[in-house]
Design a protein around this motif. Structure first.
Motif, mmCIF file in Angstrom:
data_model
loop_
_atom_site.group_PDB
_atom_site.id
_atom_site.type_symbol
_atom_site.label_atom_id
_atom_site.label_comp_id
_atom_site.label_asym_id
_atom_site.label_seq_id
_atom_site.Cartn_x
_atom_site.Cartn_y
_atom_site.Cartn_z
ATOM 1 N N THR A 10 0.802 -1.226 0.000
ATOM 2 C CA THR A 10 0.000 0.000 0.000
ATOM 3 C C THR A 10 0.836 1.278 0.000
ATOM 4 N N GLU A 11 2.143 1.158 0.288
ATOM 5 C CA GLU A 11 3.007 2.342 0.297
ATOM 6 C C GLU A 11 3.358 2.793 -1.115
ATOM 7 N N SER A 12 3.318 1.863 -2.068
ATOM 8 C CA SER A 12 3.728 2.209 -3.427
ATOM 9 C C SER A 12 2.896 1.416 -4.436
ATOM 10 N N LEU A 13 1.760 1.997 -4.841
ATOM 11 C CA LEU A 13 0.902 1.360 -5.831
ATOM 12 C C LEU A 13 1.099 2.054 -7.173
ATOM 13 N N PRO A 14 1.483 1.329 -8.213
ATOM 14 C CA PRO A 14 1.739 1.962 -9.509
ATOM 15 C C PRO A 14 0.447 2.322 -10.239
ATOM 16 N N ASP A 15 0.569 3.269 -11.155
ATOM 17 C CA ASP A 15 -0.502 3.556 -12.105
ATOM 18 C C ASP A 15 -0.275 2.695 -13.345
ATOM 19 N N LEU A 16 -1.354 2.175 -13.920
ATOM 20 C CA LEU A 16 -1.266 1.331 -15.113
ATOM 21 C C LEU A 16 -2.232 1.852 -16.165
#
Length: 203
Positions: free
Chosen positions: A48-54
């Motif tokens: 949850t600290e680093s969720l990418p955009d796709l």
């Protein structure tokens, strides 16, 4: 004289109504719009600290960019089922199914669609090469073919991604054929999710 004129007017008016009757009725079957569901994907526990955009982009081969439900007949003849449609053209329909399925995984901050996939943090570019029912003989139900081929980029360069699946309709009825489209699409989306998990979410 007035009586004959009145009769003539009535005959012309009745003829006009009869001619309009053909415009108000049709021998064509009623249109039915069929929905393609997304599938819920499990891609492991999210960070949850680093969720990418796709960004997802889907294009099609010539002949498949239609809202018709296609059937490939013997002799390589591409036809369609009368009175049946998808809610939009196939690139939009498949893009929505891919996007919503990946969004369900909880592994992304945002999953969007667009033609500029390579400008995104992560991107999935796909070409729809098969999305039709295949008829081999008149005695057997059609088999649905779904094939997606493309590239995935999750921050470290392009990786080949593909999914090809088939599903046999239980009977030669439109409802059964739509169910086979859903089954083959589900398998393809699950396969794409597994590829993302193994190549981009290594624990």
């Amino acid at each position: 004289m007035k009586t004959r004129l009145r009769q003539l007017i009535l005959i012309v008016f009745a003829s006009a109504l009869g001619g309009c009757g053909g415009m108000l009725t049709s021998d064509q079957p009623p249109e039915h719009v069929y929905w393609l569901e997304a599938v819920t994907l499990r891609l492991g526990e999210p960070n949850t600290e680093s969720l990418p955009d796709l960004v997802v982009a889907v294009r099609t081969l010539p002949g498949l960019d239609t809202d018709r439900i296609l059937v490939k007949e013997p002799g390589a003849r591409l036809n369609y089922y009368a009175g049946a449609r998808w809610p939009d053209h196939l690139p939009e329909v498949v893009t929505a199914a891919v996007r919503l399925s990946l969004e369900s995984s909880g592994r992304f901050n945002r999953v969007s669609s667009g033609s500029q996939a390579r400008r995104a943090e992560w991107s999935l570019e796909l070409e729809l090469r098969e999305f039709f029912a295949v008829v081999t003989t008149a005695d057997t139900p059609p088999q649905v073919h779904v094939k997606l081929v493309g590239h995935l980029n999750c921050g470290s360069g392009d990786i080949a991604a593909s999914a090809a699946n088939t599903a046999l309709a239980q009977e030669d009825k439109l409802s059964a054929i739509i169910a086979a489209f859903q089954s083959a699409t589900d398998k393809a989306l699950i396969s794409l999710g597994e590829q993302l998990q193994s190549r981009c979410f290594r624990q």
